[in-house]
Design a protein around this motif. Structure first.
Motif, PDB file in Angstrom:
ATOM      1  N   GLU A   1       0.819  -1.214   0.000  1.00 28.27           N
ATOM      2  CA  GLU A   1       0.000   0.000   0.000  1.00 28.27           C
ATOM      3  C   GLU A   1       0.855   1.269   0.000  1.00 28.27           C
ATOM      4  O   GLU A   1       0.528   2.284   0.644  1.00 28.27           O
ATOM      5  N   GLY A   2       1.967   1.189  -0.714  1.00 29.80           N
ATOM      6  CA  GLY A   2       2.828   2.369  -0.830  1.00 29.80           C
ATOM      7  C   GLY A   2       3.679   2.650   0.388  1.00 29.80           C
ATOM      8  O   GLY A   2       4.341   3.694   0.461  1.00 29.80           O
ATOM      9  N   LYS A   3       3.717   1.749   1.346  1.00 25.19           N
ATOM     10  CA  LYS A   3       4.509   1.948   2.563  1.00 25.19           C
ATOM     11  C   LYS A   3       5.650   0.929   2.619  1.00 25.19           C
ATOM     12  O   LYS A   3       5.539  -0.178   2.101  1.00 25.19           O
ATOM     13  N   TYR A   4       6.714   1.337   3.267  1.00 25.16           N
ATOM     14  CA  TYR A   4       7.865   0.454   3.422  1.00 25.16           C
ATOM     15  C   TYR A   4       7.538  -0.730   4.326  1.00 25.16           C
ATOM     16  O   TYR A   4       6.717  -0.625   5.244  1.00 25.16           O
ATOM     17  N   GLY A   5       8.231  -1.841   4.092  1.00 26.32           N
ATOM     18  CA  GLY A   5       8.214  -2.959   5.020  1.00 26.32           C
ATOM     19  C   GLY A   5       9.410  -2.857   5.951  1.00 26.32           C
ATOM     20  O   GLY A   5      10.231  -1.945   5.855  1.00 26.32           O
ATOM     21  N   PHE A   6       9.519  -3.816   6.861  1.00 23.01           N
ATOM     22  CA  PHE A   6      10.601  -3.783   7.842  1.00 23.01           C
ATOM     23  C   PHE A   6      11.985  -3.773   7.184  1.00 23.01           C
ATOM     24  O   PHE A   6      12.896  -3.081   7.649  1.00 23.01           O
ATOM     25  N   LEU A   7      12.158  -4.522   6.110  1.00 19.34           N
ATOM     26  CA  LEU A   7      13.475  -4.606   5.465  1.00 19.34           C
ATOM     27  C   LEU A   7      13.886  -3.261   4.880  1.00 19.34           C
ATOM     28  O   LEU A   7      15.064  -2.879   4.962  1.00 19.34           O
ATOM     29  N   GLU A   8      12.935  -2.527   4.321  1.00 21.44           N
ATOM     30  CA  GLU A   8      13.246  -1.212   3.755  1.00 21.44           C
ATOM     31  C   GLU A   8      13.470  -0.178   4.851  1.00 21.44           C
ATOM     32  O   GLU A   8      14.280   0.746   4.687  1.00 21.44           O
ATOM     33  N   ILE A   9      12.763  -0.330   5.961  1.00 21.83           N
ATOM     34  CA  ILE A   9      12.999   0.563   7.112  1.00 21.83           C
ATOM     35  C   ILE A   9      14.437   0.405   7.595  1.00 21.83           C
ATOM     36  O   ILE A   9      15.145   1.392   7.851  1.00 21.83           O
ATOM     37  N   ILE A  10      14.882  -0.843   7.704  1.00 22.05           N
ATOM     38  CA  ILE A  10      16.252  -1.119   8.145  1.00 22.05           C
ATOM     39  C   ILE A  10      17.258  -0.514   7.175  1.00 22.05           C
ATOM     40  O   ILE A  10      18.260   0.095   7.586  1.00 22.05           O
ATOM     41  N   GLU A  11      16.992  -0.659   5.895  1.00 18.06           N
ATOM     42  CA  GLU A  11      17.931  -0.193   4.873  1.00 18.06           C
ATOM     43  C   GLU A  11      17.968   1.328   4.759  1.00 18.06           C
ATOM     44  O   GLU A  11      19.040   1.925   4.614  1.00 18.06           O
ATOM     45  N   ASN A  12      16.800   1.963   4.849  1.00 19.05           N
ATOM     46  CA  ASN A  12      16.713   3.405   4.572  1.00 19.05           C
ATOM     47  C   ASN A  12      16.783   4.299   5.808  1.00 19.05           C
ATOM     48  O   ASN A  12      17.000   5.514   5.665  1.00 19.05           O
ATOM     49  N   TYR A  13      16.592   3.712   6.986  1.00 18.88           N
ATOM     50  CA  TYR A  13      16.581   4.530   8.196  1.00 18.88           C
ATOM     51  C   TYR A  13      17.548   3.982   9.248  1.00 18.88           C
ATOM     52  O   TYR A  13      17.253   3.980  10.441  1.00 18.88           O
ATOM     53  N   GLY A  14      18.691   3.537   8.781  1.00 21.27           N
ATOM     54  CA  GLY A  14      19.696   3.001   9.697  1.00 21.27           C
ATOM     55  C   GLY A  14      20.071   4.015  10.767  1.00 21.27           C
ATOM     56  O   GLY A  14      20.167   5.210  10.515  1.00 21.27           O
ATOM     57  N   GLY A  15      20.266   3.528  11.989  1.00 16.05           N
ATOM     58  CA  GLY A  15      20.620   4.410  13.097  1.00 16.05           C
ATOM     59  C   GLY A  15      19.437   4.955  13.857  1.00 16.05           C
ATOM     60  O   GLY A  15      19.611   5.619  14.887  1.00 16.05           O
ATOM     61  N   THR A  16      18.226   4.680  13.384  1.00 12.66           N
ATOM     62  CA  THR A  16      17.036   5.152  14.102  1.00 12.66           C
ATOM     63  C   THR A  16      16.500   4.047  15.011  1.00 12.66           C
ATOM     64  O   THR A  16      16.797   2.871  14.835  1.00 12.66           O
ATOM     65  N   LYS A  17      15.676   4.457  15.964  1.00  9.24           N
ATOM     66  CA  LYS A  17      15.042   3.487  16.861  1.00  9.24           C
ATOM     67  C   LYS A  17      14.109   2.564  16.079  1.00  9.24           C
ATOM     68  O   LYS A  17      13.990   1.376  16.392  1.00  9.24           O
ATOM     69  N   SER A  18      13.456   3.134  15.061  1.00  8.90           N
ATOM     70  CA  SER A  18      12.529   2.332  14.258  1.00  8.90           C
ATOM     71  C   SER A  18      13.261   1.249  13.486  1.00  8.90           C
ATOM     72  O   SER A  18      12.777   0.117  13.365  1.00  8.90           O
ATOM     73  N   ALA A  19      14.437   1.579  12.947  1.00 10.38           N
ATOM     74  CA  ALA A  19      15.219   0.578  12.213  1.00 10.38           C
ATOM     75  C   ALA A  19      15.660  -0.546  13.137  1.00 10.38           C
ATOM     76  O   ALA A  19      15.641  -1.730  12.764  1.00 10.38           O
ATOM     77  N   ASN A  20      16.053  -0.188  14.355  1.00  8.70           N
ATOM     78  CA  ASN A  20      16.434  -1.215  15.323  1.00  8.70           C
ATOM     79  C   ASN A  20      15.239  -2.115  15.646  1.00  8.70           C
ATOM     80  O   ASN A  20      15.358  -3.345  15.652  1.00  8.70           O
ATOM     81  N   LEU A  21      14.079  -1.496  15.886  1.00 11.70           N
ATOM     82  CA  LEU A  21      12.876  -2.266  16.195  1.00 11.70           C
ATOM     83  C   LEU A  21      12.436  -3.107  15.003  1.00 11.70           C
ATOM     84  O   LEU A  21      11.900  -4.215  15.172  1.00 11.70           O
TER      85      LEU A  21
END
Length: 256
Positions: free
Chosen positions: A115-135
């Motif tokens: 639905e146009g939103k990232y999944g967990f793998l893309e969160i990890i890849e694109n937002y490294g260093g954030t709390k969300s990427a860790n979670l």
């Protein structure tokens, strides 16, 4: 005991006069030493003033740079990552709580997005260093575990770092479950023991003490199993796991 001497006090005898001279001499020597030290310090500061000011300036720039980074880069990045991950978490929750026949497809959406939103793998890849990427590593690990992809589960759960009372132990226990499914039972026991030890609470501690005990029994480590089972009985008598202790305790004791 030291005696206070008034100013203008005249010595009563020669010995007292010598003592007074020595006192005055020592005091003068102390002040002279302090004056010399202060002068050397002033000279050093004057000679190195340019470097001192430069060092202070560098420290100030570092502090201001860090505060600016946190305010204008990291905080917006954290917020954006959290917003992006909301949909992936919904897919994950629906997979856990919903119909098992469609759970794999929901875990896949949670991992890869929809639905146009990232999944967990893309969160990890694109937002490294954030709390969300860790979670996202935590959620990705359990998504793979529930899809029976155990190597991937180990990889992502191992990348998750947390001091949380629940999430930290659960991630270690998840790695233990993955190793258990891969028939690497010694490794599984090690992670169950870590999960039981890292934080003490009424939910995860008895849960992973019991898994440690059962795994130890499968490895013929009766004494290890007995120690964990007795701990559940003594320290967590009201836990769900306490209801299973006697059965496994009898099994472990029969092995000896």
């Amino acid at each position: 005991m030291a005696t206070y001497k008034k100013r203008g006090h005249k010595p009563k005898n020669k010995a007292e006069g010598v003592e007074q001279i020595e006192d005055n001499s020592t005091t003068a020597e102390v002040f002279n030493t302090l004056d010399e030290g202060a002068s050397r310090t002033e000279e050093w500061v004057a000679a190195n003033q340019k470097y001192i000011l430069g060092a202070v300036g560098v420290i100030a720039l570092v502090i201001l740079g860090y505060l600016g980074f946190q305010k204008f880069i990291q905080e917006p990045k954290e917020q954006e990552a959290a917003n992006e991950m909301f949909k992936a978490q919904q897919y994950f929750d629906n997979a856990v709580n919903g119909n098992t026949s469609v759970s794999d497809s929901l875990y896949t959406l949670a991992l890869n997005g929809g639905e146009g939103k990232y999944g967990f793998l893309e969160i990890i890849e694109n937002y490294g260093g954030t709390k969300s990427a860790n979670l996202a590593n935590y959620y990705a690990g359990f998504s793979y575990l529930n899809m029976n992809k155990y190597q991937e589960a180990i990889e992502y759960l191992d990348n998750f770092k947390s001091d949380d009372q629940m999430l930290g132990p659960l991630a270690l226990g998840g790695i233990g479950d993955a190793f258990s499914q891969l028939d690497q039972v010694e490794e599984a026991l090690g992670y169950y023991e870590k999960a039981a030890k890292i934080k003490t609470n009424d939910f995860t501690t008895p849960k992973f003490l019991l898994k440690s005990a059962i795994t130890a029994i499968s490895l013929n480590k009766a004494d290890v199993a007995i120690s964990y089972l007795k701990r559940i009985k003594e320290e967590f008598p009201k836990s769900v796991e306490a209801n299973q202790v006697d059965v496994h305790l009898g099994q472990a004791q029969a092995m000896k």
